[in-house]
Structures are given as C-alpha cells and as structure tokens.
Design a protein around this motif. Structure first.
Motif, short mmCIF file in Angstrom:
data_model
loop_
_atom_site.label_atom_id
_atom_site.label_comp_id
_atom_site.label_asym_id
_atom_site.label_seq_id
_atom_site.Cartn_x
_atom_site.Cartn_y
_atom_site.Cartn_z
N THR A 130 -9.42 -32.50 31.14
CA THR A 130 -9.82 -31.57 32.19
C THR A 130 -9.02 -30.27 32.10
O THR A 130 -9.58 -29.17 32.26
N ILE A 131 -7.75 -30.39 31.82
CA ILE A 131 -6.91 -29.19 31.65
C ILE A 131 -7.41 -28.37 30.47
O ILE A 131 -7.54 -27.14 30.56
N LEU A 132 -7.72 -29.04 29.37
CA LEU A 132 -8.26 -28.33 28.20
C LEU A 132 -9.59 -27.66 28.52
O LEU A 132 -9.85 -26.53 28.10
N LEU A 133 -10.44 -28.35 29.26
CA LEU A 133 -11.75 -27.81 29.59
C LEU A 133 -11.62 -26.58 30.48
O LEU A 133 -12.30 -25.56 30.25
N ILE A 134 -10.75 -26.63 31.47
CA ILE A 134 -10.53 -25.47 32.34
C ILE A 134 -9.96 -24.30 31.54
O ILE A 134 -10.37 -23.14 31.72
N THR A 135 -9.04 -24.60 30.64
CA THR A 135 -8.43 -23.54 29.82
C THR A 135 -9.45 -22.88 28.91
O THR A 135 -9.52 -21.65 28.83
N ILE A 136 -10.25 -23.68 28.23
CA ILE A 136 -11.26 -23.11 27.32
C ILE A 136 -12.30 -22.32 28.10
O ILE A 136 -12.73 -21.24 27.67
N TYR A 137 -12.69 -22.83 29.28
CA TYR A 137 -13.65 -22.09 30.10
C TYR A 137 -13.05 -20.77 30.59
O TYR A 137 -13.75 -19.75 30.65
N GLY A 138 -11.76 -20.77 30.93
CA GLY A 138 -11.10 -19.54 31.33
C GLY A 138 -11.04 -18.52 30.21
O GLY A 138 -11.21 -17.32 30.45
N ILE A 139 -10.83 -18.98 29.00
CA ILE A 139 -10.84 -18.07 27.84
C ILE A 139 -12.24 -17.55 27.60
O ILE A 139 -12.45 -16.37 27.31
N TYR A 140 -13.24 -18.43 27.74
CA TYR A 140 -14.64 -18.05 27.52
C TYR A 140 -15.07 -16.98 28.53
O TYR A 140 -15.74 -16.01 28.18
N LYS A 141 -14.69 -17.15 29.79
CA LYS A 141 -15.08 -16.19 30.84
C LYS A 141 -14.08 -15.04 30.99
O LYS A 141 -14.30 -14.15 31.82
N GLU A 142 -13.00 -15.06 30.20
CA GLU A 142 -11.95 -14.04 30.25
C GLU A 142 -11.40 -13.89 31.67
O GLU A 142 -11.25 -12.79 32.20
N ASN A 143 -11.07 -15.04 32.27
CA ASN A 143 -10.56 -15.07 33.63
C ASN A 143 -9.18 -15.74 33.59
O ASN A 143 -9.07 -16.95 33.37
N SER A 144 -8.14 -14.96 33.82
CA SER A 144 -6.78 -15.50 33.73
C SER A 144 -6.43 -16.39 34.92
O SER A 144 -5.51 -17.20 34.83
N MET A 145 -7.18 -16.29 36.02
CA MET A 145 -6.90 -17.14 37.17
C MET A 145 -7.19 -18.60 36.84
O MET A 145 -6.51 -19.50 37.33
N LEU A 146 -8.16 -18.85 36.00
CA LEU A 146 -8.46 -20.23 35.60
C LEU A 146 -7.32 -20.83 34.79
O LEU A 146 -7.10 -22.04 34.84
N LEU A 147 -6.59 -20.02 34.06
CA LEU A 147 -5.44 -20.52 33.32
C LEU A 147 -4.32 -20.94 34.28
O LEU A 147 -3.65 -21.95 34.05
N ASP A 148 -4.15 -20.18 35.37
CA ASP A 148 -3.18 -20.58 36.40
C ASP A 148 -3.59 -21.89 37.06
O ASP A 148 -2.75 -22.74 37.35
N ILE A 149 -4.88 -22.05 37.30
CA ILE A 149 -5.39 -23.29 37.89
C ILE A 149 -5.15 -24.46 36.94
O ILE A 149 -4.78 -25.55 37.37
N ALA A 150 -5.34 -24.24 35.65
CA ALA A 150 -5.12 -25.30 34.66
C ALA A 150 -3.64 -25.72 34.64
O ALA A 150 -3.34 -26.91 34.54
N ILE A 151 -2.74 -24.76 34.74
CA ILE A 151 -1.31 -25.09 34.78
C ILE A 151 -0.98 -25.90 36.03
O ILE A 151 -0.25 -26.90 35.96
#
Length: 86
Positions: free
Chosen positions: A41-62
C-alpha cells in the motif's frame, strides 16, 4: 505508462497476498501477510503520487508507513505475550 503497469502489478500482488492471509496456516503467517499488504500500500501510494506529481501523497505514504510499522510491532508484542489467553 510504466507507472500504471507497476500499479496494476502491485494490486495483483496484493490480491494474492490477501488470499494467502485468509488461507494462512498460522497466525504469524497472517501477520506477515498484513505487513506485506501494508508495504504494498505504501508503494502504491508513492507510485500514484509520482504519477500525479503530488508531493502530499508522498507525505501520506510516509505517515502510513510509520503507522503500519507501529501496528505490526504492537500486534507482534501482543501475540508474543499470549494474546487473549492470559
């Protein structure tokens, strides 16, 4: 396109891990599968954040990673001390 394929493969892998978690012979196998689903799930959120270019999703993944780690640690400690049998 590569990121979408990666996300689909992760979702398929999560499905197989979910099947293993339901069928798992021991409680420790189920706990390991829960940890693996958390990591996927962490990987999925991170890849989706990179795909959408949204850095907030990376914070959520952390944040999700920290919560997942603490949950697995506390569940393991609970099971090692005897669980509900005590």
């Amino acid at each position: 396109m590569f990121l979408i394929i990666t996300m689909v493969v992760l979702i398929i892998a999560m499905f197989f891990v979910l099947i293993k978690m339901v069928k798992g012979p021991t409680l420790w196998d189920r706990l390991m599968c829960l940890n693996l689903i958390s990591a996927h799930t962490i990987l999925l959120i991170t890849i989706y954040g990179i795909y959408k270019e949204n850095s907030m999703l990376l914070d959520i993944a952390i944040s999700y990673g920290i919560i997942g780690f603490l949950t697995i640690t506390l569940l393991s400690r609970f099971l090692l001390r005897g669980g509900r049998q005590k």
